[in-house]
Design a protein around this motif. Structure first.
Motif, PDB file in Angstrom:
ATOM      1  N   CYS A 171      43.464  37.049  36.790  1.00  0.00           N
ATOM      2  CA  CYS A 171      42.518  36.298  35.958  1.00  0.00           C
ATOM      3  C   CYS A 171      41.970  37.187  34.846  1.00  0.00           C
ATOM      4  O   CYS A 171      41.891  36.772  33.683  1.00  0.00           O
ATOM      5  CB  CYS A 171      41.390  35.713  36.811  1.00  0.00           C
ATOM      6  N   ALA A 172      41.606  38.426  35.208  1.00  0.00           N
ATOM      7  CA  ALA A 172      41.058  39.353  34.213  1.00  0.00           C
ATOM      8  C   ALA A 172      42.113  39.709  33.175  1.00  0.00           C
ATOM      9  O   ALA A 172      41.852  39.763  31.973  1.00  0.00           O
ATOM     10  CB  ALA A 172      40.544  40.608  34.902  1.00  0.00           C
ATOM     11  N   GLU A 173      43.346  39.920  33.639  1.00  0.00           N
ATOM     12  CA  GLU A 173      44.446  40.289  32.746  1.00  0.00           C
ATOM     13  C   GLU A 173      44.784  39.165  31.769  1.00  0.00           C
ATOM     14  O   GLU A 173      45.073  39.407  30.600  1.00  0.00           O
ATOM     15  CB  GLU A 173      45.683  40.642  33.596  1.00  0.00           C
ATOM     16  N   GLU A 174      44.748  37.942  32.268  1.00  0.00           N
ATOM     17  CA  GLU A 174      45.215  36.806  31.464  1.00  0.00           C
ATOM     18  C   GLU A 174      44.121  36.124  30.647  1.00  0.00           C
ATOM     19  O   GLU A 174      44.405  35.324  29.774  1.00  0.00           O
ATOM     20  CB  GLU A 174      45.914  35.778  32.359  1.00  0.00           C
ATOM     21  N   CYS A 175      42.859  36.420  30.929  1.00  0.00           N
ATOM     22  CA  CYS A 175      41.774  35.766  30.197  1.00  0.00           C
ATOM     23  C   CYS A 175      41.908  36.071  28.701  1.00  0.00           C
ATOM     24  O   CYS A 175      41.891  37.232  28.290  1.00  0.00           O
ATOM     25  CB  CYS A 175      40.416  36.237  30.707  1.00  0.00           C
ATOM     26  N   PRO A 176      42.066  35.028  27.872  1.00  0.00           N
ATOM     27  CA  PRO A 176      42.338  35.280  26.447  1.00  0.00           C
ATOM     28  C   PRO A 176      41.160  35.927  25.720  1.00  0.00           C
ATOM     29  O   PRO A 176      41.353  36.530  24.668  1.00  0.00           O
ATOM     30  CB  PRO A 176      42.617  33.879  25.872  1.00  0.00           C
ATOM     31  N   VAL A 177      39.933  35.779  26.264  1.00  0.00           N
ATOM     32  CA  VAL A 177      38.779  36.365  25.570  1.00  0.00           C
ATOM     33  C   VAL A 177      38.171  37.527  26.359  1.00  0.00           C
ATOM     34  O   VAL A 177      37.058  37.971  26.063  1.00  0.00           O
ATOM     35  CB  VAL A 177      37.703  35.290  25.275  1.00  0.00           C
ATOM     36  N   LYS A 178      38.893  37.970  27.370  1.00  0.00           N
ATOM     37  CA  LYS A 178      38.456  39.110  28.201  1.00  0.00           C
ATOM     38  C   LYS A 178      37.042  38.878  28.771  1.00  0.00           C
ATOM     39  O   LYS A 178      36.176  39.749  28.699  1.00  0.00           O
ATOM     40  CB  LYS A 178      38.511  40.424  27.391  1.00  0.00           C
ATOM     41  N   ALA A 179      36.839  37.691  29.303  1.00  0.00           N
ATOM     42  CA  ALA A 179      35.518  37.364  29.869  1.00  0.00           C
ATOM     43  C   ALA A 179      35.403  37.752  31.335  1.00  0.00           C
ATOM     44  O   ALA A 179      34.367  37.581  31.954  1.00  0.00           O
ATOM     45  CB  ALA A 179      35.245  35.870  29.701  1.00  0.00           C
ATOM     46  N   ILE A 180      36.525  38.237  31.914  1.00  0.00           N
ATOM     47  CA  ILE A 180      36.496  38.599  33.339  1.00  0.00           C
ATOM     48  C   ILE A 180      36.755  40.097  33.470  1.00  0.00           C
ATOM     49  O   ILE A 180      37.681  40.633  32.867  1.00  0.00           O
ATOM     50  CB  ILE A 180      37.558  37.820  34.141  1.00  0.00           C
ATOM     51  N   SER A 181      35.896  40.765  34.232  1.00  0.00           N
ATOM     52  CA  SER A 181      36.138  42.185  34.485  1.00  0.00           C
ATOM     53  C   SER A 181      36.272  42.406  35.992  1.00  0.00           C
ATOM     54  O   SER A 181      35.726  41.653  36.798  1.00  0.00           O
ATOM     55  CB  SER A 181      34.998  43.024  33.923  1.00  0.00           C
ATOM     56  N   MET A 182      37.037  43.422  36.349  1.00  0.00           N
ATOM     57  CA  MET A 182      37.241  43.737  37.762  1.00  0.00           C
ATOM     58  C   MET A 182      36.295  44.876  38.147  1.00  0.00           C
ATOM     59  O   MET A 182      36.334  45.955  37.557  1.00  0.00           O
ATOM     60  CB  MET A 182      38.692  44.149  38.018  1.00  0.00           C
ATOM     61  N   VAL A 183      35.488  44.626  39.161  1.00  0.00           N
ATOM     62  CA  VAL A 183      34.469  45.598  39.579  1.00  0.00           C
ATOM     63  C   VAL A 183      34.804  46.038  41.001  1.00  0.00           C
ATOM     64  O   VAL A 183      35.098  45.202  41.862  1.00  0.00           O
ATOM     65  CB  VAL A 183      33.072  44.940  39.550  1.00  0.00           C
ATOM     66  N   GLU A 184      34.781  47.337  41.222  1.00  0.00           N
ATOM     67  CA  GLU A 184      35.159  47.837  42.544  1.00  0.00           C
ATOM     68  C   GLU A 184      34.187  47.360  43.615  1.00  0.00           C
ATOM     69  O   GLU A 184      32.972  47.363  43.418  1.00  0.00           O
ATOM     70  CB  GLU A 184      35.225  49.368  42.533  1.00  0.00           C
ATOM     71  N   GLU A 185      34.750  46.936  44.751  1.00  0.00           N
ATOM     72  CA  GLU A 185      33.906  46.531  45.889  1.00  0.00           C
ATOM     73  C   GLU A 185      33.391  47.801  46.554  1.00  0.00           C
ATOM     74  O   GLU A 185      34.156  48.720  46.825  1.00  0.00           O
ATOM     75  CB  GLU A 185      34.734  45.750  46.920  1.00  0.00           C
ATOM     76  N   VAL A 186      32.102  47.861  46.798  1.00  0.00           N
ATOM     77  CA  VAL A 186      31.568  49.032  47.501  1.00  0.00           C
ATOM     78  C   VAL A 186      30.779  48.565  48.717  1.00  0.00           C
ATOM     79  O   VAL A 186      30.243  47.466  48.743  1.00  0.00           O
ATOM     80  CB  VAL A 186      30.658  49.887  46.584  1.00  0.00           C
ATOM     81  N   GLU A 187      30.782  49.376  49.744  1.00  0.00           N
ATOM     82  CA  GLU A 187      29.988  49.084  50.948  1.00  0.00           C
ATOM     83  C   GLU A 187      28.526  49.057  50.569  1.00  0.00           C
ATOM     84  O   GLU A 187      28.052  49.933  49.856  1.00  0.00           O
ATOM     85  CB  GLU A 187      30.236  50.167  52.008  1.00  0.00           C
ATOM     86  N   GLU A 188      27.811  48.042  51.055  1.00  0.00           N
ATOM     87  CA  GLU A 188      26.391  47.988  50.705  1.00  0.00           C
ATOM     88  C   GLU A 188      25.555  48.576  51.821  1.00  0.00           C
ATOM     89  O   GLU A 188      25.966  48.632  52.955  1.00  0.00           O
ATOM     90  CB  GLU A 188      25.985  46.552  50.415  1.00  0.00           C
TER      91      GLU A 188
END
Lengths: 310, 393, 100
Positions: free
Chosen positions: C83-100
């Protein structure tokens, strides 16, 4: 020639509902499941799906978790087309004899390339020749991925797989990819098409058209495989798009024997744009890449695709 | 009205399938079965049978198509033999495991090599563990009756299993015999149309069939199949009784012949029982207390019934038309030996392999077998307990 | 969503005939969200609501929100990043999951 009918004008016309649903166990970024989800949206609930052994069967059916919202049947590896023949014939007889309410139920076999190009080819040929009213979809990820990336007849030239190893004297697969859509078309069936999930509107319209046609239809879909192609999970669509833009995987339909390209490629990209993103081709020399380019040039010319970008 | 007709055994099966009003026939030619599907093609072409006739491109696809058609609720029939059954092998297990009431005629034929179109039972015996109900017929009347009964047994909700009707290639298949044939009205009363199960493949009630079998479920799946086979024995008895009450021909798992005071009995299945009866008569004329047990049902195996039937016997001479190379003898022989192992009182059990690849078993050969079995009782054992009856040394 | 009616470890008597699954779409009860090591985050300001993320998601893990925008169903998202790669306006970013 039949009037060109467009079933979906835009992707927003697709149903919101999924008939191949969440919770399946395909790898992240699986190209095959993108295609299946879209094909099922296009086809809708009024169908029976037959899936032979392979990735799709395994990821979508571990008891009691099924990803299918439609009736679905797995029998074995080599016989999806034969089972589909029986399903179609059974429905036909029961409806004709008044034992089942008369209505059109689409019969769809969704197989992989191993189950289509290799072990299932005989059953497929038989079913196409007999003229059953069904759609056969080949999800082509270009190797036996479910068993761990072994070479199939549909694996492209030069590709590394675990049974076309790259070594000191061997450069991966030595043979060209088997052209199964051409084999299907040679049965003179009403409809043959190629598609790929990077062109979703083209894909869903072809899937819908294929099931609506009376008689056998064959849809060959290129579906990138993250572990098998040695690609990052986010690039499945990008790489599928490059397969089309380089002319490696042209998108076309064959209707009543006439082929026409549905996604025009006015300027073809060099094949290395496609190859360099994939670990399975990482070992290819410039000479081998040029050999592939020459072959693609020749095939593209036959189909009337555009010239290569310079 | 039932009437007496002369008919080739193969055609008796076709006639029964037609009277059963099957919905789908999957047809692929193989000797000595081909006459069955040829006749069915004629029935369909003449409009006498309203069925989808699928000209499959192999036996593997024949059974695959039967599986697909049966899964949507159709009544399905096919026929095969020898190599064809071997090619189907994988699909046989799936038909049974998916609990599909397919009926198939098997014109028993030898397995290659060498290519041999003639009769023995090695084809079905190579697939004996496939989970099908396996019935062996001796003549055209049995073939006709068993085929009609098979649909009723297979489609019973307590069973839901495929049934194979076995009959010897050429010795039975190609023989013209008199039978009492039933008419459509009579068959309708005995065999109503198949009830389409609520779980059959249909978009109105989506079900998922043939899911991947994880270790958590496989044992339970197989246990369920075992239960269906066990239950089928009761259902077979009921159906055979009902058939007898309606048409006057009663069947049992065995057909004993001159067994009342017998000390020795030949036990076997299929067409050569006719010859064995003559051998029994000849030996009786000589004062020997000999009888014959014709076994009709191989799966499920009629275990307690056989123990009961043989309780007064001293010797059982078992003639198998198949064997397991390097194994412990013919399939019926090893089955019966296993059955008696835990019995306190048991007969001497002697095995003979005969009739392979269409070699006729003559009356005198049956008599030799009985003589040899008698010697075993006197302590003159046969190495491994079984021998080839007809081999040239 | 209909209730999940099936026992993953049934006795042989409970197991439906031939281990057929009588209830459709039950994999919805099998959550694949914990496979994820990166999570897509949608910037609703940038999003043009073209829907391509919804089209391309292999896991059907993009939801259409009532206002016509899209968000991620974290129960199923495996974090592939298409989704992030294909979003034409780069509205999606991938954020690393971290233990809370």
């Amino acid at each position: 020639m039949a009037e060109k009918k467009v079933f979906f004008k835009s992707l927003k016309d697709l149903p919101k509902e999924d008939f191949f649903v969440q919770g399946h166990r395909a790898c992240p970024g699986c190209g095959e499941t993108i295609a299946v989800r879209l094909i099922m949206k296009a086809v809708g609930p009024n169908c029976i799906v037959i899936t032979p052994t392979g990735c799709l069967e395994v990821v979508s059916s571990p008891y009691p978790y099924t990803s299918w919202a439609v009736p679905w049947y797995h029998v074995a590896f080599e016989n999806a087309a034969a089972v589909a023949s029986g399903v179609e014939a059974g429905l036909k007889a029961l409806m004709r004899k008044g034992k089942l309410e008369k209505k059109r139920i689409h019969v769809i076999a969704i197989a992989g390339d191993g189950g289509t190009a290799d072990i299932g080819l005989q059953a497929l040929s038989g079913a196409l020749e007999r003229g059953h009213d069904f759609l056969y979809v080949c999800l082509d990820n270009e190797a036996y991925m479910n068993t761990g990336i072994q070479r199939s007849g549909s694996t492209p030239y030069g590709a590394w797989t675990t049974t076309s190893a790259v070594g000191k004297i061997m450069p991966g697969k030595l043979q060209w990819k088997k052209n199964v859509p051409a084999i299907a078309a040679a049965h003179d069936i009403p409809y043959v098409a190629t598609a790929c999930p990077a062109y979703p509107l083209d894909l869903v319209n072809k899937a819908k058209k294929a099931v609506e046609i009376d008689g056998p239809a064959y849809l060959h879909v290129l579906t990138p495989c993250v572990p098998g192609w040695r690609i990052p999970s986010n690039l499945s669509i990008k790489i599928a798009r490059l397969a089309v833009q380089t002319g490696i995987f042209p998108l076309y339909e064959v209707e009543d024997g006439r082929l026409h390209v549905t996604v025009k490629v006015p300027k073809r990209k060099h094949v290395k744009e496609y190859l360099k993103l994939q670990g399975r081709f990482a070992h290819l020399t410039d000479g081998e890449i040029e050999k592939i380019q020459k072959r693609v040039d020749m095939e593209s010319e036959k189909l009337g695709l555009g010239p290569r970008e310079t | 009205m039932a009437k007496r007709i002369a008919i080739e055994c193969s055609h008796a099966i076709s006639l029964a399938a037609k009277l059963a009003n099957v919905d789908v026939v999957a047809a692929y030619p193989i000797t000595p079965q081909t006459h069955i599907v040829e006749k069915l093609s004629e029935y369909v072409a003449d409009g006498e049978l309203d069925a989808e006739y699928i000209n499959v491109e192999s036996e593997h696809s024949a059974m695959s198509a039967c599986i697909g058609a049966s899964a949507v609720g159709a009544r399905v029939f096919t026929a095969t033999a020898g190599q064809g059954l071997a090619l189907m092998h994988e699909m046989l297990f799936i038909a049974a495991g998916n609990r599909l009431p397919i009926v198939m005629a098997v014109a028993n034929r030898s397995l290659s090599p060498n290519l041999n179109i003639w009769g023995d039972q090695s084809d079905m015996m190579a697939s004996k563990d496939c989970g099908w109900i396996q019935i062996y017929a001796e003549n055209a009347q049995e073939v006709f009756d068993f085929t009609l009964q098979a649909f009723k047994i297979a489609e019973d909700e307590r069973v839901m299993l495929p049934v194979a009707i076995n009959f010897d290639g050429f010795y039975v298949t190609h023989v013209i015999e008199p039978i009492i044939a039933l008419d459509q009205e009579e068959v309708k009363k005995f065999l109503p149309p198949r009830k389409i199960p609520s779980y059959a493949l249909h978009p109105d009630h989506p079900t998922t069939w043939g899911p991947i079998g994880l270790p958590d479920v496989q044992t339970e799946l197989k246990r369920q199949l075992e239960e269906a086979l066990r239950n089928s024995k009761t259902v077979i008895k009921e159906v055979w009784k009902e058939f007898g009450d309606m048409f006057g021909r009663y069947y049992d798992f065995f057909e004993p012949y001159r067994l009342e005071d017998a000390e020795i009995a030949i036990l076997m299945m299929g067409g050569h029982c006719g010859t064995a009866r003559i051998a029994v008569d000849r030996l009786r004329e000589k004062g020997e207390k000999v009888g014959l047990i014709k076994l009709r049902l191989f799966r499920p195996f009629p275990d307690e019934e056989l123990i009961k039937l043989t309780k007064n016997l001293k010797v059982l001479a078992i003639v198998d038309k198949a064997f397991s190379p390097g194994g412990l003898g013919g399939p019926v022989f090893t089955e019966v030996k296993a059955l008696f192992y835990n019995q306190k009182i048991k007969p001497e059990i002697v095995g003979f392999i005969a009739g392979l690849g269409g070699r006729d078993i003559r009356v005198d050969e049956f008599m030799v077998a009985v003589e040899r079995a008698k010697k075993a009782l006197m302590g003159e054992k046969i190495d491994k307990g079984f021998m080839f009856l007809q081999v040239r040394e | 969503m209909e209730k999940f009616k099936l026992n993953p470890k049934p006795t042989w008597k409970e197991l439906p005939i031939a281990s057929m699954i009588p209830q459709p779409a039950t994999s919805r009860f099998y959550k694949t969200g914990d496979w994820r090591s990166f999570r897509p985050v949608v910037d609703k300001e940038k999003c043009t609501r073209c829907g391509l993320c919804w089209v391309y998601c292999p896991d059907g893990a993009i939801r259409i929100v009532e206002d016509g925008s899209y968000d991620v169903d974290l129960d199923y998202c495996k974090g592939c990043g298409i989704c992030a790669e294909e979003c034409p306006v780069k509205a999606i970013s991938m954020v690393e999951e971290v233990e809370e």
